[in-house]
Design a protein around this motif. Structure first.
Motif, PDB file in Angstrom:
ATOM      1  N   LEU A   1      46.810 -12.233  12.609  1.00  0.00           N
ATOM      2  CA  LEU A   1      46.808 -13.516  11.901  1.00  0.00           C
ATOM      3  C   LEU A   1      48.142 -13.822  11.233  1.00  0.00           C
ATOM      4  CD1 LEU A   1      43.324 -13.211  10.151  1.00  0.00           C
ATOM      5  CD2 LEU A   1      43.853 -14.352  12.312  1.00  0.00           C
TER       6      LEU A   1
ATOM      7  N   THR B   1      50.577 -16.469  12.618  1.00  0.00           N
ATOM      8  CA  THR B   1      50.673 -16.490  14.072  1.00  0.00           C
ATOM      9  C   THR B   1      49.945 -17.744  14.585  1.00  0.00           C
ATOM     10  OG1 THR B   1      48.600 -15.289  14.374  1.00  0.00           O
ATOM     11  CG2 THR B   1      50.626 -13.978  14.106  1.00  0.00           C
ATOM     12  N   PRO B   2      50.113 -18.124  15.860  1.00  0.00           N
ATOM     13  CA  PRO B   2      49.335 -19.262  16.394  1.00  0.00           C
ATOM     14  C   PRO B   2      47.829 -19.056  16.222  1.00  0.00           C
ATOM     15  CG  PRO B   2      51.121 -18.710  17.886  1.00  0.00           C
ATOM     16  CD  PRO B   2      51.104 -17.634  16.829  1.00  0.00           C
ATOM     17  N   GLU B   3      47.377 -17.809  16.425  1.00  0.00           N
ATOM     18  CA  GLU B   3      45.958 -17.526  16.212  1.00  0.00           C
ATOM     19  C   GLU B   3      45.588 -17.670  14.736  1.00  0.00           C
ATOM     20  OE1 GLU B   3      47.475 -15.479  19.807  1.00  0.00           O
ATOM     21  OE2 GLU B   3      48.116 -15.538  17.710  1.00  0.00           O
TER      22      GLU B   3
ATOM     23  N   ALA C   1      46.923 -19.731  12.590  1.00  0.00           N
ATOM     24  CA  ALA C   1      46.835 -21.157  12.254  1.00  0.00           C
ATOM     25  C   ALA C   1      45.484 -21.729  12.663  1.00  0.00           C
ATOM     26  CB  ALA C   1      47.970 -21.924  12.941  1.00  0.00           C
ATOM     27  N   ARG C   2      44.961 -21.269  13.817  1.00  0.00           N
ATOM     28  CA  ARG C   2      43.646 -21.753  14.256  1.00  0.00           C
ATOM     29  C   ARG C   2      42.541 -21.209  13.362  1.00  0.00           C
ATOM     30  NH1 ARG C   2      42.634 -21.090  20.534  1.00  0.00           N
ATOM     31  NH2 ARG C   2      40.739 -22.176  19.856  1.00  0.00           N
ATOM     32  N   VAL C   3      42.674 -19.946  12.995  1.00  0.00           N
ATOM     33  CA  VAL C   3      41.666 -19.347  12.114  1.00  0.00           C
ATOM     34  C   VAL C   3      41.678 -20.025  10.752  1.00  0.00           C
ATOM     35  CG1 VAL C   3      41.042 -17.232  10.874  1.00  0.00           C
ATOM     36  CG2 VAL C   3      41.646 -17.124  13.295  1.00  0.00           C
TER      37      VAL C   3
ATOM     38  N   GLU D   1      42.176 -23.152   9.971  1.00  0.00           N
ATOM     39  CA  GLU D   1      41.373 -24.389   9.996  1.00  0.00           C
ATOM     40  C   GLU D   1      39.885 -24.074   9.893  1.00  0.00           C
ATOM     41  OE1 GLU D   1      42.268 -26.885  13.299  1.00  0.00           O
ATOM     42  OE2 GLU D   1      44.449 -26.774  13.003  1.00  0.00           O
ATOM     43  N   ARG D   2      39.435 -23.094  10.672  1.00  0.00           N
ATOM     44  CA  ARG D   2      38.017 -22.729  10.625  1.00  0.00           C
ATOM     45  C   ARG D   2      37.662 -22.078   9.301  1.00  0.00           C
ATOM     46  NH1 ARG D   2      35.411 -22.309  15.535  1.00  0.00           N
ATOM     47  NH2 ARG D   2      33.575 -21.930  14.231  1.00  0.00           N
TER      48      ARG D   2
ATOM     49  N   THR E   1      36.876 -24.605   6.643  1.00  0.00           N
ATOM     50  CA  THR E   1      35.561 -25.212   6.845  1.00  0.00           C
ATOM     51  C   THR E   1      34.447 -24.260   6.426  1.00  0.00           C
ATOM     52  OG1 THR E   1      36.388 -26.543   8.686  1.00  0.00           O
ATOM     53  CG2 THR E   1      34.015 -26.221   8.561  1.00  0.00           C
TER      54      THR E   1
END
Length: 293
Positions: free
Chosen positions: A46, A57-59, A61-63, A65-66, A69
């Motif tokens: 991460l 990391t790119p992963e 950044a996605r984590v 956002e989730r 939420t």
């Protein structure tokens, strides 16, 4: 898992392991271990690590956002269950642009009267900070401009319209005027909010529309500082009438409308774009709809 996600959100916000740990009330080794455990549970790296925090990391950044939420939904569920058991209670965090601080009590007074179990925190922040704090789950709602700069994905509720005035001492020779133009105001010894404030960017734009260059002699991020300088004599400032109203009756100041152009901008409540809202936020939105400004 929720605690680890909250620490991860704090790290992304603070961009520093030590500051993130402090904001979470844990030690730095505890936070580092939590992030490492989260990475192991998700099976991805991460955070880029070196001698210090190197970004997501790119992963990661996605984590992130989730994670926002999931944490927001969990907090909402906790509040809902607490409201079922105890009635509406808990903490409500609001950040407002400086020019809106004088109006906040029109929301908080009836809200706390109706729900005495609520505890409120009101912070002064600029418009960009308010939106970032909403994203980072640091506040529940903000009060900011609705029609001047992009807001992103948020729920909005208009509260009132801002009108701009030149604020001077009541014994100033200009105090007998009924109004002044923006161009006339530009020639005075002005003290204004700093350029990071959206109000200042609005003032700059209207001065440009009037065809004049703005050169304030003093800048501050504090309205109290601006008012104190005007009260001392020899200074003038430009602020919405609502934000200086507490100083007009007994403060020896007058507020003259500015014309050419006659400008107005909408101020309102912004909240995360999530449904359903937490019980506390729903109560705030209800108070905002009922409020008289």
């Amino acid at each position: 898992m929720i605690d680890k996600l909250e620490m991860f959100i704090a790290l992304a916000r603070e961009k520093h392991f030590g500051r993130a740990a402090e904001s979470c009330g844990v030690t730095q080794p505890t936070l580092s271990a939590a992030i490492k455990q989260l990475e192991e549970q998700l099976g991805v790296m991460l955070v880029w690590r070196g001698s210090r925090y190197g970004g997501l990391t790119p992963e990661g950044a996605r984590v992130l956002e989730r994670a926002r939420t999931i944490v927001a939904d969990t907090r909402a569920l906790r509040e809902e269950m607490r409201a079922v058991k105890q009635g509406l209670s808990g903490d409500l965090r609001i950040a407002a642009i400086p020019t809106a601080l004088a109006a906040v009590s029109a929301l908080t007074q009836p809200l706390t009267t109706r729900h005495p179990g609520l505890r409120l925190t009101v912070l002064s922040r600029n418009s960009a900070e308010i939106l970032q704090m909403l994203d980072d789950l640091q506040i529940d709602a903000g009060i900011t401009y609705l029609d001047n700069e992009p807001l992103g994905r948020v729920t909005t509720l208009p509260l009132y319209t801002e009108h701009y005035n030149l604020v001077i001492r009541a014994d100033d020779p200009l105090a007998t005027r009924r109004a002044l133009t923006w161009a006339e105001a530009a020639g005075l010894a002005l003290c204004l909010l700093t350029p990071d404030m959206q109000n200042r960017r609005i003032v700059d734009r209207h001065m440009a529309e009037a065809g004049v260059a703005l050169r304030p002699r003093l800048e501050s991020n504090s309205i109290i500082t601006l008012i104190a300088h005007v009260q001392s004599g020899g200074w003038a400032t430009i602020l919405p009438r609502r934000s200086v109203a507490p100083f007009l009756d007994g403060g020896g100041l007058v507020a003259l409308p500015l014309t050419e152009p006659e400008a107005e901008h909408q101020v309102g409540l912004v909240a995360p774009h999530r449904e359903p809202h937490t019980p506390v936020l729903a109560a705030l939105l209800d108070a905002a709809r009922r409020a008289q400004f």
